[in-house]
Design a protein around this motif. Structure first.
Motif, PDB file in Angstrom:
ATOM      1  N   LEU A  37      49.475  65.971  12.335  1.00 51.65           N
ATOM      2  CA  LEU A  37      48.082  66.190  12.708  1.00 51.65           C
ATOM      3  C   LEU A  37      47.137  65.985  11.535  1.00 51.65           C
ATOM      4  CD1 LEU A  37      48.444  69.333  15.007  1.00 51.65           C
ATOM      5  CD2 LEU A  37      48.320  66.922  15.670  1.00 51.65           C
ATOM      6  N   THR A  77      44.430  71.306   9.796  1.00 55.49           N
ATOM      7  CA  THR A  77      45.733  71.860  10.178  1.00 55.49           C
ATOM      8  C   THR A  77      46.733  71.701   9.036  1.00 55.49           C
ATOM      9  OG1 THR A  77      45.335  71.321  12.504  1.00 55.49           O
ATOM     10  CG2 THR A  77      47.622  71.726  11.843  1.00 55.49           C
ATOM     11  N   LYS A 126      50.448  64.107  21.770  1.00 58.55           N
ATOM     12  CA  LYS A 126      50.810  64.458  20.398  1.00 58.55           C
ATOM     13  C   LYS A 126      52.153  65.188  20.352  1.00 58.55           C
ATOM     14  CE  LYS A 126      46.255  64.693  18.202  1.00 58.55           C
ATOM     15  NZ  LYS A 126      45.523  63.959  19.244  1.00 58.55           N
TER      16      LYS A 126
END
Length: 277
Positions: free
Chosen positions: A105, A109, A182
């Motif tokens: 990501l 994050t 994702k």
């Protein structure tokens, strides 16, 4: 798997490691059948045979209350393996998931997760485990918690580096182009390519977990008597060296055999699977 096993069996050192691991695992599984005095695992005293040197039927001698040392070492293997397996069963999923999230990501994050990981990695593992155990009652369960707290960051760092490299590969870009989510990309595309390195580290870490757990017990922060534990047996026997040498030597050799076996197999797997530790 067949190719890997074939290579392991042809390498003398890895074959030795497999033999040592097999001895440890089989001894732990069949402890009830191979030990001559299984009742000596608990709070048993036999002052008629206390502190006897190695001789039949006490092939490793007896401790200060007359319990068979061989029996207690074999049962201590069972506890050490249970601890190692449980610790890795918790630490690996946690560390791998955090590493995948941070590596794939990116952005905030990655920054937040990796800074948290760096905080844990900056503290010496044994010191961190001792700090956790200092707040908890010294039991097997709390020992597992203490070692788990210090172990997940290593898998986070490993998978983070792998995920950052893999996310630029063509197969990941292709999955993103066709609209894969994702989570699909992380766990179905990237993670399978990290498995060889993870398996290699897990094999090496089983030995290190046993060593760390024994270190905690040596300091009086691990499994408590009368439950048999290799570290506590070494600590107790060290007070009576060199006269009662068997109280320390045989538990110490038991730790050496377990750690050495897992290290030999782990090193061989790293070469075979290309694990980048």
């Amino acid at each position: 798997m067949k190719r890997t096993l074939s290579i392991l069996l042809r390498n003398p050192l890895s074959l030795l490691g497999l033999v040592l691991i097999a001895v440890v695992v089989l001894a732990a599984i069949f402890a009830d059948f191979i030990t001559p005095f299984p009742e000596h695992v608990g709070a048993v005293v036999d002052f008629a045979n206390f502190n006897r040197p190695p001789e039949w039927p006490y092939i490793f001698g007896t401790d200060l209350v007359g319990r068979d040392l061989f029996t207690r070492i074999v049962y201590a293997y069972r506890i050490s393996l249970i601890l190692g397996i449980v610790v890795l069963a918790i630490a690996v999923p946690v560390g791998v998931t955090i590493g995948l999230l941070a590596g794939y990501l990116g952005g905030w994050t990655e920054y937040l997760l990796m800074r948290l990981t760096d905080v844990f990695l900056s503290i010496p593992p044994l010191v961190l485990a001792m700090s956790v155990m200092g707040l908890l009652e010294p039991t097997l369960t709390n020992g597992m918690i203490a070692v788990t707290v210090m172990w997940w960051p290593w898998y986070t760092r490993l998978v983070y580096n792998l995920a950052r490299a893999e996310k630029e590969e063509g197969y990941v870009l292709a999955a993103e182009v066709i609209g894969a989510s994702k989570s699909h990309v992380m766990f179905r595309e990237i993670l399978p390519n990290c498995v060889p390195s993870i398996l290699t580290k897990m094999t090496l870490d089983l030995g290190f977990v046993i060593l760390i757990a024994s270190s905690l017990s040596f300091l009086g922060l691990g499994v408590q008597p009368p439950t048999p534990d290799l570290g506590s047996m070494v600590a107790e026997g060290a007070k009576y060296l060199p006269d009662s040498w068997w109280l320390t030597v045989f538990p110490g050799l038991a730790i050496l055999i377990a750690v050495f076996g897992f290290n030999l197999v782990g090193d061989a797997l790293r070469e075979i699977l290309g694990g980048d530790q």
